[in-house]
Design a protein around this motif. Sequence first.
Motif, PDB file in Angstrom:
ATOM      1  N   THR A 123     -34.959   0.195  46.399  1.00  0.00           N
ATOM      2  CA  THR A 123     -34.092   1.380  46.390  1.00  0.00           C
ATOM      3  C   THR A 123     -34.386   2.315  47.569  1.00  0.00           C
ATOM      4  O   THR A 123     -33.463   2.781  48.245  1.00  0.00           O
ATOM      5  N   PRO A 139     -29.061   8.064  43.609  1.00  0.00           N
ATOM      6  CA  PRO A 139     -30.009   7.771  42.511  1.00  0.00           C
ATOM      7  C   PRO A 139     -31.435   7.525  43.028  1.00  0.00           C
ATOM      8  O   PRO A 139     -31.643   6.724  43.932  1.00  0.00           O
ATOM      9  N   ILE A 149     -32.672  -2.369  43.478  1.00  0.00           N
ATOM     10  CA  ILE A 149     -31.332  -1.931  43.112  1.00  0.00           C
ATOM     11  C   ILE A 149     -30.776  -2.731  41.923  1.00  0.00           C
ATOM     12  O   ILE A 149     -30.116  -2.164  41.047  1.00  0.00           O
ATOM     13  N   ASN A 152     -32.287  -1.330  38.943  1.00  0.00           N
ATOM     14  CA  ASN A 152     -31.713   0.011  38.695  1.00  0.00           C
ATOM     15  C   ASN A 152     -30.370  -0.119  37.988  1.00  0.00           C
ATOM     16  O   ASN A 152     -30.050   0.641  37.076  1.00  0.00           O
ATOM     17  N   ALA A 153     -29.544  -1.087  38.454  1.00  0.00           N
ATOM     18  CA  ALA A 153     -28.226  -1.263  37.817  1.00  0.00           C
ATOM     19  C   ALA A 153     -28.395  -1.841  36.412  1.00  0.00           C
ATOM     20  O   ALA A 153     -27.688  -1.445  35.477  1.00  0.00           O
ATOM     21  N   ASN A 156     -29.456   1.021  34.390  1.00  0.00           N
ATOM     22  CA  ASN A 156     -28.712   2.266  34.646  1.00  0.00           C
ATOM     23  C   ASN A 156     -29.697   3.398  34.923  1.00  0.00           C
ATOM     24  O   ASN A 156     -29.675   4.452  34.265  1.00  0.00           O
ATOM     25  N   THR A 168     -27.164   5.751  38.074  1.00  0.00           N
ATOM     26  CA  THR A 168     -26.760   4.573  38.858  1.00  0.00           C
ATOM     27  C   THR A 168     -25.336   4.115  38.551  1.00  0.00           C
ATOM     28  O   THR A 168     -24.593   3.748  39.471  1.00  0.00           O
ATOM     29  N   TYR A 171     -22.503   4.971  40.724  1.00  0.00           N
ATOM     30  CA  TYR A 171     -22.510   4.494  42.118  1.00  0.00           C
ATOM     31  C   TYR A 171     -22.240   2.997  42.238  1.00  0.00           C
ATOM     32  O   TYR A 171     -22.205   2.478  43.344  1.00  0.00           O
ATOM     33  N   LEU A 219     -21.876  -0.601  46.315  1.00  0.00           N
ATOM     34  CA  LEU A 219     -22.353   0.721  45.897  1.00  0.00           C
ATOM     35  C   LEU A 219     -21.601   1.833  46.606  1.00  0.00           C
ATOM     36  O   LEU A 219     -21.321   1.733  47.814  1.00  0.00           O
TER      37      LEU A 219
END
Length: 476
Positions: A123, A139, A149, A152-153, A156, A168, A171, A219
């Motif tokens: 990230t 984020p 990332i 992160n997705a 969330n 997240t 985005y 993103l």
Amino acid sequence: MAAVLPSASSSIVGVLEKELGAAAIVGPGHERLDDYGRDESPLPEFFPPECAVLVESTEQAAAVLRICAERKVPVTPRGAGSGMCGGALPIAGGVVLSTERMQRIKEIDPADLVAVVEPGVVTGVLQAAVEEQGLFYPPDPASLEFCSIGGNAATNAGGPRAFKYGVTREYVLGLEVALMGGEILRCGRRTAKGVTGYDLVAGFVGTEGTFGVITELVLKLLPRPPAAATVLGVFADVAAAGSAITMLLRGGLRPRVLELADKHSIDHIRAKSRYRFPENAGAIVLIEVDGEPESMTMMMEQIGMRCDELGALDVLAATEPAERAAVWQARRLISPALKEGYRIKVNEDICVPRGKIVEMLARIDRVSAETGIATAVFGHAGDGNLHCNFLSNEDPEDPAVRKKMWAAAEQVFIHTVALGGTLSGEHGVGLTKRDYMHLEMSEQVLEWQRRWKLMWDPQNLLNPGKKIPAARRCSE
Ligand code: MLT
Ligand code: ZN
């Protein structure tokens, strides 16, 4: 004559090795295999998989999911392994599918304001890359230097800047996902708006690797704010800081960050922090603003005055990049330093409605007093999202100790739900919160979620046993 399937797990490592090549496999006997059985959750056990597969492309990810579906072998997707709830732990054994090698930033498009990335991109690396081009990916989970990332997705993820910019999900415009069985699905868009069809992207984000494996993300980016400044309000105690946050929320100020750290959190990082917190700090409110350079001084003065009115003992400004970096190094240190400093750290991330922050802080204090377990509370208080950590130096392997720690966490969950809150604001459910979900959700809601999961993964092989509890039997 019907083909006889091999007895699944006995041959899976060999089959995957044949399909993807030995370099993609961390197999039995490999010194790194155990690493794939752990994450950042507070569980003392580890769950060794049969092997981990380090895929380098969507096609490889799809091949793993096809092979495992054919042989009925469980698969646990994994990003950087920085999750705090056991979401990436292969509790059913089988295969860990790691996206750590998928680290390409494929595109940064300043005209469309989008980036197209592989899930293994760290990230913080993405943030630096877009900022070089005058763009911004807001984020900012505290682990941004090592989380990825895709993870992160999958969870969330939030972070301090979620206060102004959201989490997240807001985005992620488009996704490519490899599904159990090997199908590759592309959904979503790269436009700023779009309402055609059902929102599958929003449906995948936050599913903690139980619906599919994210292999590419589109993103949304923003223009980089030209300036930012940080203010620390020093308060006598956490109750005073909590009240100040409640009052700041009612004012017209719109900072990008509104965070809290209690005395225990601050004192614990003093020795390691580059930033020197004042000795009298009973709690800190961390506020950050962004915008045009000429508006910074005015905004900081307004915040300073408001903090004074709200009883701050002191208000400190950090405007220089080095000083701001020191503040953020200190803030991001809290969680790892607590983990290092205590043998047990049960860290929760409850979220209450904003009007209930002060009451929730009082209830956490009460649970700590009643159970005799030390707590440290910090986090994204402006969002009502509090990281409540139960800490102990007793034996983490002792079942009685663990029971006591989790009973305290359960008390906090019960208070959270009573105040209209939720068990997790950003870390997810994974394994550690799964069995507490009934405190927040009705059996009807859980049942619809089970059906939704089975639509994507009818054999229940993808990250099984996570996110939602199994249906309760009538006698339970
Ligand atoms: C943080 O905000 O520091 C992270 O979410 C980590 C944590 O809660 O322990
Ligand atoms: Zn957090």
